[in-house]
Design a protein around this motif. Structure first.
Motif, PDB file in Angstrom:
ATOM      1  N   VAL A  36      52.728  47.650  85.391  1.00 50.19           N
ATOM      2  CA  VAL A  36      53.710  48.729  85.260  1.00 50.19           C
ATOM      3  C   VAL A  36      54.062  48.937  83.789  1.00 50.19           C
ATOM      4  N   ASP A  37      54.377  47.832  83.114  1.00 51.96           N
ATOM      5  CA  ASP A  37      54.763  47.940  81.702  1.00 51.96           C
ATOM      6  C   ASP A  37      53.636  48.535  80.854  1.00 51.96           C
ATOM      7  N   ALA A  38      52.421  48.106  81.152  1.00 51.32           N
ATOM      8  CA  ALA A  38      51.280  48.590  80.367  1.00 51.32           C
ATOM      9  C   ALA A  38      51.078  50.083  80.578  1.00 51.32           C
ATOM     10  N   ILE A  39      51.199  50.519  81.829  1.00 53.16           N
ATOM     11  CA  ILE A  39      51.027  51.947  82.129  1.00 53.16           C
ATOM     12  C   ILE A  39      52.104  52.773  81.429  1.00 53.16           C
ATOM     13  N   LEU A  40      53.339  52.296  81.523  1.00 56.17           N
ATOM     14  CA  LEU A  40      54.433  53.052  80.907  1.00 56.17           C
ATOM     15  C   LEU A  40      54.256  53.125  79.389  1.00 56.17           C
TER      16      LEU A  40
END
Lengths: 593, 593
Positions: A36-40
């Protein structure tokens, strides 16, 4: 220039809207917090670095119709290609056709960033995603095989062709017609207006979803069918072939979203193709088109809500930056030399804090709505029904409250800039121009209010809304129990707002049950705002409580308190307008002549 | 197309703002009601028939800078000439120089009509009137003899040159400089921005009033002088002669008022004239320029307030007409065949009634302010002081409440039009674009709020505001005594609003007296709105009571009730924000980083 607030977005997803808990409980498959963090982070980078600069130039340039071709602003076709190559178009798309089938929450968060960088640009994929959803849910296997892969990758974009000059909010009276030509094919004839990205130069094909009426269809909304009408017919090898009999007749000269071509589309004029009539394929069943359209429209409404959040965020960033830089006068208590930055003036601080609170509140509402959609998909039985009802209840509020916030916050942003705000080159005015369409399209906010009151409140005989209000009470109780002086009177204010919401809800349910629909509808818009404001208070409190417990929440607590003590008091007036406004409204019709 | 609401304007002047009584009491010389009616009727005709059509085309065309010349839209120079020939520019101008010296009320009513037809066009005379006032009050006899006649006739227009890039709300830091050259003449050097109608092709000469600093001037606002700087120096025979050393460097690309050239003016660049420096003449005393500017700025603020009223009126007219014509869906209880006009839908009716109430409320506030100015001129001693204080108190409210209403009502007007509202050709969007500048210029509405709280509330130790609130109580009492059921709970609602206003006023006066200025200023904007809303309720009630007594007041009573029962409840929230919002605002500064 817009910089995506990735941390704030992640915090709201995880700690306010429920993503963190859902991940911990393993409800979302093998999706991890790290992913999630990487995508955001990557979405934030792309939005800020790639889209935002072209968003400004694209607004100045605008889309143009030249010799029958729609030319999008300089750099946009390449930008769109790069964006598709990043896989962003298929974030929630079906895996069978190349999508990543990630939760809606992530896509909504990403959409916020695309829209904040350029709402006009983000509209292209927003429409495509809606079309993908309609074809995925209601299309035949053959349609899916032929179209979905290219739509999921973004190589082909999608449109929604609903509106006609005399049929906007009321689609039951639309006149576009379809004729059966055998083999599941149809010929479509008619004119559609306000078709977003209806024609453009950024993709190899455009897949129109078109509402039309069969010759033997019943009158009204029960006689509408949905058709897929490609700009180019598709060859056996899947490549775009012969031009279909549909074209863009003109594009609109609009207040905002100048980079997004808003097209009048003509179907079946005989301009293209050997035979007159645009070739189309049925999506879903004959005469059930409106239901198919509504499936996708719910998500589209949330996607428009997020546009409000996006503009509010971008406008707030710009205003805060300006208010820190611009010096003027001496604020009370200013100790520095020379003039103070205008952010030191209490009135400017009040405006900026109001902008922050509305932005964060509407963001939380939209994300919570996306979360409910996600959980309705991964749960079953009563739980799935409850999540679906929560999503249904939140959708009109997410759409209306957020888009109203977008307009209001953008307008405040201009005000903070003073005279510079009125100058187009500053960029603050663009936010207001762009924001102003969002309360209108995908069902005006007035239509959302009718939907909220007449269709969503009665869900499960009112149990859906009452259960939700019960949860909000839980937040207020936690707030009261926190005993943190920094919250000021937040708990009392939130409780009072919830009591107003409850009283208005009870009155509306009773009034509807008594068949006094006109009376209920007279208060629909104030009720919708009452709900949104109360949710803003509750979600800011939820975030503040989550952050306070890990000791890093001073800012969140302070913003929660500011909102509670300055914005929530409006709920009493809204409640009054709901439960007591109808008679005076009826009596005053005479004023309108 | 805009049609001037002449009857409504006359009613508000006479029965709400006090003109009728003043005429009866013979306080306004030999001015008769018939003359008032005739003036209003002809102004309405000119605005609707002559200005309005060119207002639309002028917005599309905009003002342009071509080879150093500012070209106004097609037809505007001739329109301006015709308007001047009607004598409209000199309505309140000094009789010695060809003016008609009529009451301000009439000019304000006429300004409403010019602005409703085209705010961009009306700005030219608005600025000229301000310049006339400054020269009349503070200019030497020679200046008056040389300039006033042509300015009063409108042959020459006027400008106000205040703002510089770093000096907007805070004029104390302006850098433009003036050098003495003997014989009461000066040479002016500097750059001014945002100069409305600073250069154009509609008049033979342009008279700039320019704030600048003398070499030996004290720092800050006490070192500013006001100069008259004509575009063309005036020959001995009064005709325009040699070009002065001032020119328009560029014009702004703005959100709205496209027909009005907003100029960057360069003084003393050596571009024109034999000697470097724009020749200027002192207005008033050296270093007292700001005081001279403020005299005229008060009226200019009211003139901007009336722009808000004007846009609100025009936007409301357009929205009501559209809502009667456009059919969509079936409103509850609709008995007609086919779809209902959208005005039948309760939510649309609520929006339109809110627009009506805000328009009429802000109109009454502006007219009442003009009336106070008029009576301060024709009365003496304590009475004159009381009227001047009333005008001083009303000015920031007239400016801010009306311009906020202009923006809000224009935005609602777009919403009523649905998708068509976003299309520029519809004309609804122009109102929002134009309206958006009014809360900013002539002192932002935040500056108005500071003025209201820190300078106007303390007038006569608070007696001015307390006396005013007492009068409002009288209205509420009359309303209660009317015993007319059609008023619903209007009397209670108005009383509650007045109580909120009184509580907030008391708190502010105490807080200021205790030296806690930051705390008082934190609530300045909500207080300003609280005052405006309460006045709206009181003035609608005043009108309704006056109309009810002659039996023709059904509509006024109904609108009064609608406003009381739907809009006035907000006053409680505003009062809370004033008396309880400061602490949370201070605490939340941490959020702004």
């Amino acid at each position: 220039m817009y910089k995506a607030p990735v941390e704030e977005i992640a915090f709201t997803l995880n700690h306010v809207a429920g993503l963190g808990a859902a991940l911990e409980e393993g409800r979302l498959g093998d999706l991890s917090g790290d992913l999630v963090d990487a995508i955001l982070a990557e979405a934030g980078r792309f939005a800020g670095e790639e889209i935002a600069p072209l968003g400004e130039s694209g607004d100045r340039e605008g889309a143009r119709l030249v010799d029958g071709k729609v030319i999008t602003p300089k750099g946009w076709p390449a930008l769109y290609k790069a964006w598709c190559e990043g896989g962003w178009n298929g974030l929630t798309g079906p895996q069978d056709f190349g999508g990543q089938a990630l939760p809606h929450m992530l896509n909504v968060a990403a959409l916020e960033m695309w829209n904040a960088a350029s709402m006009a640009f983000a509209l292209a994929p927003t429409l495509t995603m809606g079309a993908i959803e309609a074809v995925s849910k209601h299309g035949s296997d053959e349609l899916k095989q032929t179209f979905l892969e290219k739509m999921v990758s973004g190589e082909w974009t999608g449109t929604m062709n609903l509106t006609e000059p005399h049929a906007g909010s009321d689609l039951g009276v639309l006149k576009s017609r379809a004729e059966r030509v055998g083999d599941g094919a149809y010929r479509i004839f008619g004119q559609k207006i306000f078709i977003t990205w209806g024609e453009h130069d950024a993709a190899d094909n455009i897949i129109h979803l078109v509402l039309a009426r069969l010759p033997d269809a019943p009158a009204g909304t029960r006689g509408i069918s949905l058709f897929l009408v490609p700009k180019f017919l598709v060859n056996a090898d899947g490549s775009p072939g012969e031009r279909n009999d549909v074209f863009c007749h003109s594009i609109e000269h609009k207040l905002g979203i100048h980079g997004s071509p808003t097209c009048t589309m003509i179907f079946g004029d005989g301009k293209f193709g050997a035979e007159k009539g645009a070739l189309g394929y049925l999506v879903g069943e004959e005469n059930k088109g409106l239901a198919c359209m509504f499936t996708m429209m719910n998500n589209a409404r949330l996607a428009v809500g997020i546009q409000g959040v996006a503009i509010a965020e971008a406008a707030t960033q710009k205003a805060v930056a300006y208010a820190k830089e611009r010096t003027q006068g001496k604020a009370p208590g200013w100790q520095g030399s020379g003039m103070s930055p205008i952010i030191e003036h209490p009135d400017i601080a009040r405006t900026l804090l109001t902008m922050k609170a509305l932005t964060q509140g509407s963001r939380a509402i939209c994300y919570a709505c996306a979360h409910a959609i996600d959980l309705s998909h991964v749960t079953e039985g009563e739980e799935a029904k409850a999540w679906a009802e929560r999503a249904a209840l939140l959708t009109p509020i997410a759409k209306s409250f957020s888009t109203d916030a977008g307009v209001d916050v953008a307008s405040m942003g201009i005000q903070v800039h003073g005279g510079m705000g009125f100058i187009e080159e500053t960029g603050a005015a663009r936010y207001l121009r762009d924001a102003r369409i969002a309360p209108i399209y995908e069902g005006t906010n007035g239509i959302q209010a009718i939907d909220l009151v007449t269709r969503k409140l009665p869900l499960s005989d009112g149990a859906a809304v009452r259960g939700f209000i019960g949860e909000l009470r839980g937040v207020a109780e936690k707030l009261a129990a926190s005993n943190d002086a920094a919250f000021g009177t937040s708990a009392e204010r939130l409780s009072a707002a919830i009591a107003d919401l409850e009283a208005a809800t009870d009155w509306l349910l009773e009034t509807l049950a008594a068949g006094r629909q006109a009376e209920a509808l007279a208060g629909a818009t104030p009720y919708q705002r009452l709900f949104g404001l109360t949710l803003t208070g509750a979600y800011l409190a939820t975030g503040a409580l989550a952050a306070a417990s890990d000791g890093a929440g001073e800012k969140r607590v302070a913003l929660c308190r500011f909102a509670a003590e300055n914005l929530l008091a409006e709920t009493a007036a809204l409640k009054d307008a709901v439960v007591g406004g109808a008679a005076s409204l009826e009596a005053a019709r005479v004023v309108l002549g």
